[in-house]
Design a protein around this motif. Structure first.
Motif, mmCIF file in Angstrom:
data_model
loop_
_atom_site.group_PDB
_atom_site.id
_atom_site.type_symbol
_atom_site.label_atom_id
_atom_site.label_comp_id
_atom_site.label_asym_id
_atom_site.label_seq_id
_atom_site.Cartn_x
_atom_site.Cartn_y
_atom_site.Cartn_z
ATOM 1 N N ILE A 22 0.835 -1.206 0.000
ATOM 2 C CA ILE A 22 0.000 0.000 0.000
ATOM 3 C C ILE A 22 0.868 1.252 0.000
ATOM 4 O O ILE A 22 0.581 2.230 -0.709
ATOM 5 C CB ILE A 22 -0.957 -0.012 1.203
ATOM 6 N N GLY A 26 0.830 3.729 -3.154
ATOM 7 C CA GLY A 26 0.436 5.121 -2.975
ATOM 8 C C GLY A 26 1.499 6.086 -3.456
ATOM 9 O O GLY A 26 1.204 7.080 -4.128
ATOM 10 N N ASN A 306 -0.098 9.445 3.616
ATOM 11 C CA ASN A 306 -0.368 8.012 3.743
ATOM 12 C C ASN A 306 0.846 7.274 4.277
ATOM 13 O O ASN A 306 0.745 6.395 5.132
ATOM 14 C CB ASN A 306 -0.764 7.426 2.384
ATOM 15 N N CYS A 709 -8.085 7.644 -0.624
ATOM 16 C CA CYS A 709 -8.934 6.496 -0.308
ATOM 17 C C CYS A 709 -8.101 5.262 -0.005
ATOM 18 O O CYS A 709 -8.446 4.462 0.877
ATOM 19 C CB CYS A 709 -9.888 6.212 -1.473
ATOM 20 N N LEU A 710 -7.007 5.100 -0.722
ATOM 21 C CA LEU A 710 -6.119 3.960 -0.491
ATOM 22 C C LEU A 710 -5.557 3.994 0.925
ATOM 23 O O LEU A 710 -5.549 2.988 1.647
ATOM 24 C CB LEU A 710 -4.986 3.979 -1.522
#
Length: 820
Positions: A22, A26, A306, A709-710
């Motif tokens: 992830i 990202g 993130n 959103c990730l």
């Protein structure tokens, strides 16, 4: 030491596979968007950087100040301005005009419709063009010489040397090729393939205005001497204009300073600061570059946020590892450096992957933008430095807080508790999540408004019927003029043709629609005002489905309807002539009439010509919806008509009709090619830049939202995991799965609500600035803001519900035992 750091980093990346994927995904998406935007911005900023000594080259322009105070930029200059500028300013080393004309160029083998540029013999002193063949010093010294581009040389002469060969213009003038220059780069505000010495005595192409300040016909470029203080020179421009501008051209009662303002614009600023209409090539948009650069920072910022959130989450599971390292002697600075190495490694991997993705996307990206962007890895030092800076900056910015947090664990407390985690994320997570939501909400609002504005523009009534219209542009050229009427009649007889009409210009023409003229309306308005004359044929309004509000249109039956510019004079005391005019609604308002009915039969005066108002039509848009409708006066002056409009029936194949018209043309005028366009294509071109901006903004805004959103999905997973034991206890005490989901949704909704207080003011300012560029725009109400915020909240809820339902449906005994 560093080898050990990278080995440890590699092991941890493998150990925490989900967070690693992830995190890297990202960053890859964020870096890809950032690099693509960076390439576009760099390309736009590089326009005209190829011109040698561009810092000293300027274009002479002006601004017309209208009576109401609005400003109309004029990028062209009067033909005599060059001579007067050279006479007044010793700081100007050289000056040259550029005047374009559509011509037919031919040799013994080929014949093409081209644009030729007439320039002064000092042109090569202003622009140091790279000459690949011929003598630069004498290339433009003869009035019958010509410079051509390398691609045009190959087009007409193949592999043979064109030096000394002859090209004929419009079958009337011979020009001998004396030099070849390299093709003008695409990244330039101008583009030309044929340069011909300007001859002030030449009347064939209308060069009879060299002494007039009222004839704004060409572009004027100046080369200044080294070391000239441009600010001081600009301050002298008003006095220069006072010395040379004819006072008789001034409207009654107005001072020159209140009518016209002279400007000097550096050649490198023209593409992004184009001024008014009439630029040689479609200009760029500086505001769009700023907007895209901001989006690039937001995209990268969200990706970094993130990374910080997920790295902080991951740090909770590494507290035991850190404590053991500290016990065996590791210093805090060493641990911080170790984790920074990990983040830089992740950044390096993400950058490598994003560069591969950029290379895959670049052909499609170029097609979308209409560019030829190429990444020059070994020659573009600016790009390489920027890329290296991004890798290091992203690694350090994203990893600094998690590294400091990891290094700050107290080993005694962690080892005593028997847990490898403190279980707390600190203050960064709620702040970063709120900022991510704020960016997402702001981008959703802005994207929605831009989308609705595009729909509004597409659906707005232009005031005329643009469909099924074909335009022939060169019917008034010397070679076609005598065949014009016969050609029109034969085209009218084609089976698929409804009707034809003539005009000086067609709706959608950005240039060639005429300059304003000072007009008076005796008895209705004390001071003179500006109207824009547009010559049309008697059936123009019928062909374009433009209804008359009152009165009548022009007719061949009334001799007074016909107007000739030969009868027009601005000189006081000239004999008064009479003609007819049709006004639009804006002209009625400008003249001071109460309504259209009152205007019928009244007169307005332009110079020595008195026009009787015979009809009134509604406003319709000759130009883009970014511009207000001008107050227009429609006259019937057939000698001005350079455009033939062909209206054809529904169901007609446009290409077949075009071929049939081409055959008719070739039968009458076989020596010269026809110039055909489609009106709807031209109208689409007016909004091409707006649609491109919308696509770019939507693309990168969607990317930013997707990255947010990730990260939210991963954070929701961890948050639910942290509350698994709490969920188990609540279920034992009788809580239903729905109750637990509601509790989690309530907790995660708080950042969205807080984000709105940040997003709404910024989004409101951004959309206000965007919509101010349109004269006609969509109304934005509170519903847009509310729906956009609800959309962001829905995304957050979906992420939470996905994980919360699984946790709520789990066995509470497993949660209490820690089997989760």
């Amino acid at each position: 030491m560093f080898k050990n750091y990278f080995i440890s980093a590699y092991r941890n990346l493998i150990k925490y596979k989900v967070y690693t994927v992830i995190n890297i995904l990202g960053l890859v998406l964020g870096l890809t968007g950032c690099i693509l935007i960076m390439l576009y911005v760099q390309d736009e900023l590089s326009f005209d950087r190829w011109i040698p000594d561009a810092d000293n080259i300027y274009r002479f322009e002006s601004e017309r100040i209208n009576p109401a105070g609005s400003i109309s930029p004029v990028v062209k200059a009067a033909l005599r301005a060059r001579r007067d500028l050279l006479d007044y300013f010793p700081e100007i080393e050289a000056a040259s005009r550029l005047i374009d004309h559509d011509v037919v160029l031919s040799n013994q083998q080929q014949r093409y419709f081209e644009t030729a540029w007439f320039v002064d013999d000092s042109f090569l002193q202003v622009f140091d063009l790279p000459i690949v063949a011929g003598d630069k010093m004498s290339a433009l010294s003869n009035k019958s010489s010509m410079l051509i581009s390398a691609s045009s040389a190959y087009k007409y002469f193949g592999d043979q040397s064109p030096l000394g060969e002859v090209l004929q213009l419009d079958d009337q003038r011979d020009y001998r090729i004396t030099g070849i220059f390299q093709d003008i780069p695409q990244r330039s505000h101008f583009d030309f393939d044929f340069l011909i010495p300007y001859d002030e005595t030449d009347t064939l192409y209308g060069f009879g205005y060299s002494e007039s300040w009222d004839a704004v016909e060409g572009y004027t470029y100046l080369r200044l001497a080294e070391g000239v203080d441009i600010a001081q020179l600009r301050s002298q421009l008003p006095q220069f204009l006072e010395n040379y501008y004819p006072t008789q051209l001034l409207p009654t009662g107005r001072e020159l300073a209140d009518v016209r303002r002279p400007l000097l614009k550096n050649v490198r600023d023209i593409h992004l600061d184009p001024g008014g209409l009439g630029n040689i090539k479609p200009p760029g948009n500086r505001q769009m570059l700023v907007t895209l650069s901001l989006i690039a920072l937001l995209v990268l910022g969200i990706a970094c946020a993130n990374f910080v959130n997920l790295s902080t989450v991951k740090s909770l599971g590494r507290a035991g590892e850190i404590s053991v390292r500290k016990v065996v002697g590791a210093q805090r600075g060493q641990l911080t450096l170790q984790f920074l190495c990990e983040t830089v490694l992740v950044s390096l991997l993400a950058t490598a992957a994003s560069m591969g993705l950029v290379e895959l996307l670049l052909p499609t990206y170029n097609d979308l933008l209409g560019k030829d962007i190429v990444i020059a890895y070994f020659s573009d030092l600016t790009f390489l430095i920027s890329l290296a800076f991004i890798i290091v900056a992203v690694g350090i910015v994203s990893g600094l807080y998690p590294a400091l947090r990891l290094a700050s664990h107290e080993p005694a407390q962690v080892l005593r508790s028997g847990h490898g985690s403190s279980g707390k994320l600190g203050w960064t997570q709620p702040i970063l999540v709120t900022l991510q939501f704020a960016v997402s909400v702001g981008l959703i609002i802005t994207t929605a408004v831009i989308f609705f504005q595009q729909l509004f523009v597409n659906d707005m009534d232009l005031g005329f019927s643009p469909g099924n219209k074909l335009l022939i542009r060169n019917v008034n050229e010397e070679f076609a003029r005598e065949y014009r009427e016969q050609l029109a009649q034969e085209i009218r007889q084609l089976p698929s043709v409804n009707d034809i009409t003539f005009s000086v210009a067609a709706p959608s023409d950005l240039v060639g629609t005429g300059f304003s003229r000072r007009v008076s309306a005796p008895g209705y308005r004390d001071e003179s005002f500006a109207l824009y004359p547009k010559s049309i044929a008697t059936n123009f309004f019928d062909v374009y489905d433009i209804p008359l509000q009152t009165g009548r249109s022009f007719s061949e039956q009334f001799g007074v309807d016909r107007f000739t510019w030969n009868s027009f004079s601005n000189v006081d005391g000239a004999d008064i002539s009479v003609s007819s005019v049709v006004l639009n609604t804006s002209a009625i308002d400008a003249a001071g009439f109460a309504n259209a009915e009152e205007a019928i039969g009244k007169t307005i005066q332009m110079g020595n010509v008195r026009f009787e108002i015979i009809g009134v039509v509604g406003d319709f848009h000759f130009q883009s919806l970014r511009s207000a409708v001008t107050p227009n006066m429609y006259i019937f002056a057939p000698e001005d008509h350079i455009t033939l409009t062909v209206s054809y029936m529904d169901g007609t194949d446009p290409q077949q009709l075009s071929s049939a018209i081409n055959e008719t043309w070739n039968r009458m005028i076989p020596e010269f090619p026809i110039a055909i366009e489609f009106l709807e294509t031209n109208i689409e071109a007016q909004y091409q830049q707006d649609r491109l901006q919308f696509l770019l903004f939507t693309l990168f805004a969607s990317l930013a939202i997707a990255i947010a959103c990730l990260g939210l999905f991963a954070l929701a997973s961890h948050s639910v995991l942290q509350k698994t034991r709490e969920i188990g206890i609540r279920k034992i005490h009788g809580a239903l799965s729905l109750d637990i989901v509601q509790i989690l949704l309530t907790q995660f909704s708080k950042p969205v609500v807080a984000a709105n207080f940040l997003a709404w003011p910024v989004a409101f300012y951004a959309i206000t600035q965007y919509l101010n560029g349109f004269q006609y725009r969509v109304e934005v109400g509170p519903l847009t803001f509310i729906v956009s915020s609800l959309a962001a909240l829905l995304v957050a809820w979906l992420a939470i519900v996905f994980h919360a339902v699984n946790a709520a449906n789990g066995n509470p005994a497993d949660a209490l035992r820690g089997d989760f």
